[in-house]
Scaffold this active site. Structure first.
Site, PDB file in Angstrom:
ATOM      1  N   HIS A  98       0.807  -1.315   0.094  1.00  0.00           N
ATOM      2  CA  HIS A  98      -0.274   0.212   0.022  1.00  0.00           C
ATOM      3  C   HIS A  98       0.748   1.400  -0.182  1.00  0.00           C
ATOM      4  O   HIS A  98       0.672   2.008  -0.885  1.00  0.00           O
ATOM      5  CB  HIS A  98      -0.898  -0.014   1.112  1.00  0.00           C
ATOM      6  CG  HIS A  98      -1.680  -1.091   1.548  1.00  0.00           C
ATOM      7  ND1 HIS A  98      -2.863  -1.229   0.818  1.00  0.00           N
ATOM      8  CD2 HIS A  98      -1.444  -2.214   2.384  1.00  0.00           C
ATOM      9  CE1 HIS A  98      -3.246  -2.496   1.261  1.00  0.00           C
ATOM     10  NE2 HIS A  98      -2.579  -3.133   2.303  1.00  0.00           N
ATOM     11  N   ASP A  99       1.832   1.434   1.066  1.00  0.00           N
ATOM     12  CA  ASP A  99       2.143   2.468   1.298  1.00  0.00           C
ATOM     13  C   ASP A  99       3.384   3.015   0.127  1.00  0.00           C
ATOM     14  O   ASP A  99       3.386   4.259  -0.155  1.00  0.00           O
ATOM     15  CB  ASP A  99       3.044   2.695   2.585  1.00  0.00           C
ATOM     16  CG  ASP A  99       2.057   2.458   3.791  1.00  0.00           C
ATOM     17  OD1 ASP A  99       2.591   2.296   4.824  1.00  0.00           O
ATOM     18  OD2 ASP A  99       0.982   2.872   3.497  1.00  0.00           O
TER      19      ASP A  99
END
Ligand code: RIB
Ligand code: CA
Length: 314
Positions: A239-240
């Site tokens: 995600h990040d």
């Protein structure tokens, strides 16, 4: 831009995918990381701060790491040990190893001082709960004029992950998220709608493992992370790291400029990012919502960054 690079501050809650995001930020060669701030989220504030310092030291990144909020603005802390392990970095987060010196400043001071004193506008990249940024915006609204944009990992136009309605970062501190989304600062939302498409697959993880010391460690983090995600996906959503990629390669995602509101009071949809696709609310668009992603390019960026870090470490 600072020496041709994009000046950024990364706010994170390492967190396995936060660690990969830091590796991409320091390995891509496109970002001038003015500082890293940490917040409680995936694990406690003590753990996220230690994890950030340890992982940045491991990848050879020389940057100030300032500790932020240990809990959300109004609510008790919710963590994610089932995804990231009790200490937040799978088996790598164990305390007791070498623990690089902490910054003397708080996250609040690093964010506000850096924004107000840096000669250029700065892009903020929050990839955990938005507590630190919300506090800074409330206490020193004058920083808004020095923020180029906020590229955040969080939210979901469609399905949540912490609840059916809400994505974890927003769910942990919905009041903070509401403050950020209503701040008037330009926002790009890298939500689950794209991070659940930008998966790294087992064969790609094996390729990383062969790169060297750093690739091997990132692969080990992916192994631990996969224990949770393999139940649902063929690969791991990093995600990040996608939020970081979208800073220096905005076209890696396709976006729509839409109105996004954050639910802060409902029983079943607390923390929902309510995205108005059809403009039925009449609210002005306040967010570029990422809906499409170039997965192959994303993985290529991660590979290139890890290879660069390996070379620098030799
Ligand atoms: O929902 C995914 C987000 O929550 C990521 O930032 C992950 O690190 C966790 O913080
Ligand atoms: Ca995170």
């Amino acid at each position: 831009m600072s020496n041709g690079k994009i000046p950024v501050i990364i706010d994170c809650d390492p967190g396995i995918d936060d660690a990969v995001a830091l590796a991409l930020a320091f390995g891509c060669g496109k970002l001038d990381v003015l500082g890293v701030t940490t917040v409680a989220g995936n694990t406690t504030g003590e753990n996220t701060h230690r994890n950030a310092r340890k992982f940045l030291s491991f990848i050879g990144a020389d940057v100030e790491v300032a500790r932020g909020a240990d809990k959300p603005i109004l609510r008790p802390l919710v963590t994610a040990p089932q995804v990231h392990g009790e200490t937040g970095l799978g088996g790598l987060g164990e305390p007791g190893d070498e623990d690089p010196d902490a910054s003397g400043r708080s996250a609040f001071d690093l964010i506000t001082d850096t924004l107000l004193n840096h000669p250029e506008k700065v892009t903020l990249v929050p990839v955990g709960p938005l507590t630190n940024l919300a506090i800074a915006l409330l206490a020193k609204p004058e920083i808004k004029r020095k923020i180029e944009k906020i590229v955040l990992m969080g939210g979901a136009a469609l399905e949540g992950n912490r609840t059916p309605a809400a994505e974890f970062n927003i769910y942990v501190d919905p009041e903070a998220a509401r403050i950020v989304f209503e701040s008037g600062v330009p926002i790009t939302m890298i939500g689950l709608d794209v991070t659940h498409k930008a998966l790294i697959y087992p064969d790609e993880i094996e390729a990383l493992r062969r790169f060297g010391r750093i690739g091997r460690t990132v692969a080990e983090l992916m192994d631990f992370y996969g224990n949770h995600y393999r139940k649902r996906f063929e690969g791991n959503p990093i995600h990040d790291a996608l939020a970081v990629a979208a800073v220096f390669e905005p076209d890696i995602v396709s976006t729509r400029h839409l109105s996004v509101c954050v639910e802060t009071s409902a029983e079943f949809t607390l923390g929902r990012t309510v995205v108005d696709f059809r403009g039925v609310t009449g609210r002005e668009p306040n967010c570029h919502v990422a809906l499409g992603v170039d997965r192959e390019r994303f993985i290529e960026l991660i590979f290139n960054a890890v290879k660069y870090l390996e070379q620098m470490a030799q």
